[in-house]
Design an enzyme around this catalytic site. Sequence first.
Site, PDB file in Angstrom:
ATOM      1  N   GLU A   1       0.794  -1.225   0.000  1.00  0.00           N
ATOM      2  CA  GLU A   1       0.000   0.000   0.000  1.00  0.00           C
ATOM      3  C   GLU A   1       0.832   1.284   0.000  1.00  0.00           C
ATOM      4  O   GLU A   1       0.797   2.067   0.964  1.00  0.00           O
ATOM      5  CB  GLU A   1      -0.990  -0.008   1.181  1.00  0.00           C
ATOM      6  CG  GLU A   1      -1.944  -1.200   1.142  1.00  0.00           C
ATOM      7  CD  GLU A   1      -3.011  -1.160   2.230  1.00  0.00           C
ATOM      8  OE1 GLU A   1      -2.922  -0.310   3.131  1.00  0.00           O
ATOM      9  OE2 GLU A   1      -3.938  -1.994   2.177  1.00  0.00           O
TER      10      GLU A   1
ATOM     11  N   GLU B   1      -5.435  -8.581   0.079  1.00  0.00           N
ATOM     12  CA  GLU B   1      -6.223  -8.227   1.270  1.00  0.00           C
ATOM     13  C   GLU B   1      -7.672  -7.972   0.866  1.00  0.00           C
ATOM     14  O   GLU B   1      -7.940  -7.396  -0.178  1.00  0.00           O
ATOM     15  CB  GLU B   1      -5.712  -6.950   1.960  1.00  0.00           C
ATOM     16  CG  GLU B   1      -4.387  -7.097   2.642  1.00  0.00           C
ATOM     17  CD  GLU B   1      -3.944  -5.819   3.370  1.00  0.00           C
ATOM     18  OE1 GLU B   1      -4.805  -4.994   3.752  1.00  0.00           O
ATOM     19  OE2 GLU B   1      -2.723  -5.662   3.534  1.00  0.00           O
TER      20      GLU B   1
HETATM   21  O1  IFM Z   1      -4.636  -3.547   8.824  1.00  0.00           O
HETATM   22  C1  IFM Z   1      -4.479  -2.957   7.568  1.00  0.00           C
HETATM   23  C2  IFM Z   1      -3.287  -3.521   6.849  1.00  0.00           C
HETATM   24  O2  IFM Z   1      -2.124  -3.415   7.597  1.00  0.00           O
HETATM   25  C3  IFM Z   1      -3.081  -2.805   5.543  1.00  0.00           C
HETATM   26  N1  IFM Z   1      -4.289  -2.770   4.765  1.00  0.00           N
HETATM   27  C4  IFM Z   1      -5.504  -2.386   5.417  1.00  0.00           C
HETATM   28  C5  IFM Z   1      -5.680  -3.170   6.696  1.00  0.00           C
HETATM   29  C6  IFM Z   1      -6.992  -2.781   7.392  1.00  0.00           C
HETATM   30  O3  IFM Z   1      -7.027  -1.431   7.692  1.00  0.00           O
END
Ligand code: IFM
Length: 487
Positions: free
Chosen positions: A180, A373
């Site tokens: 990210e 994710e």
């Molecule tokens: O917990 C985070 C993760 O570390 C990175 N992406 C989003 C998740 C949820 O906010």
Amino acid sequence: MTLRFPEHGSPEDRSATFRFPEGFLWGAATSAYQIEGSLETDGRGVSVWDTFAAREGAIEGGGDARIACDSYARWREDLDIVEHLGLNAYRFSVAWSRVVPEGRGRVEPRGLDHYERQIDEMLARGIAPVVTLNHWDMPEALMSDGGWMGRSSVDAFVEYAVAVADRLGDRVPWWITQNEPWIIQLLGYQLGLHAPGIRDLRGSLAAGHHVLLAHGAAYDAMRPLTSGRIGAGLNLLPCVPASDDPADLAAAHGSDGYVNRWFLDPLLGEGYPDDMRAHWDRAIGGGIDDIVRAGDEEAIGGRSDFLGVNFYTHRVMAAAEPGPGRPFPWKVVGTAGEVPRTDEGTEIVPGAFTDLLRRLHREYPGTPLLITENGAIYGDSPTHDGEVHDVRRIQYLRAHIEAMGTAMQEGADVAGYLHWSLLDNFEWALGYRPRFGLVYVDFRTGERIPKDSARHYAEIVRAGRVVGREGTAPDAGTLVDSLGAFG
Ligand code: IFM
């Protein structure tokens, strides 16, 4: 109660029977700082998050990650859960400051030993390691050069990536260099809400750029050391206009440039998009070419064996005048009216997930996708029977897997799905309140209790398609019995 998700009508029907291909990766994800604890064990150095979390008021509830899920000690127990759920992949991150504690130079073998043990155990159990290198926990020592704002961060990251790939490159099939970049840039360096807590618009642009440059440089340096696939993980947020007004349409397009295209285009070989380059140059008062130098885009592009996709929600955008705290001419307004939301208020839009995957397939053809994710905050905790009946997470999970299946039926090349998160964990500046886990963690004792959603996910994984009924734990028989051991 069954929630109805908008933008998720007919595609749902078609994908409900979609059978995911053999070899599809089904897994869950975590990151080192969010679960490990043991911050002073085995020669670990200080990371930017240690320093940031110690600031008064930085973390909601005043918590810190000194223990978190205690996974540095309990990693075998975590793998037991992954195995019992029948997952064939587990995404975790290596803590940078466990490997290069001072940011440059000396490599700490005990840190590498730890991850080597973990990876070997995963392989022995048939679980593919998906290894993230930078999940935000840069060594604090690198702040003397501005952290990611300094161009030297690129060389520091390459040193670290080479140290890890040198030791583990022969057995890791999937690498995620950066997690990210936009969040690092925005929350870490523009708004100061994440480590290192800096508020500097120009610096944030430089930080995001160096994160991408570091991806490219690490790709080149790692390539001879591993046959694993190397990519970066982007959090992508489809941007939709609040109305048909041309100004809102432009706002959505601009926001898409800021959040999505600014990272997608250079990574996938197209260079930074001109419209957003102009927005940035204006916002920082000129001089973008001092940051994005000649040759940089060539050093980023063409170095993604796959694209990691983190999907949570969308952004509904309207036009707005730039001003203090608003560098660009748009603002997030959200959906007007009722829409399903997580316990944190995040809009739940699985249809946008399908649209995103369709778009990636259409606009960036030839790059395989890995869902690195996807998940939601629901605060469910154990009830009188000791179980966690997180019906809404089951609904969320099913809807998003179906949404992904729809895009795959239409041709999107998706290699796997890694749910965020395996465990309830340290949710950065929000502390321990938000719970993202398939597995409940009692933060006082470290006890892990698989939620109903974990069992439901296991059933889907076992069947290779969305099965069972919404709102219920599936009839998992022996699976439920074996999971009982953890709860
Ligand atoms: O917990 C985070 C993760 O570390 C990175 N992406 C989003 C998740 C949820 O906010």
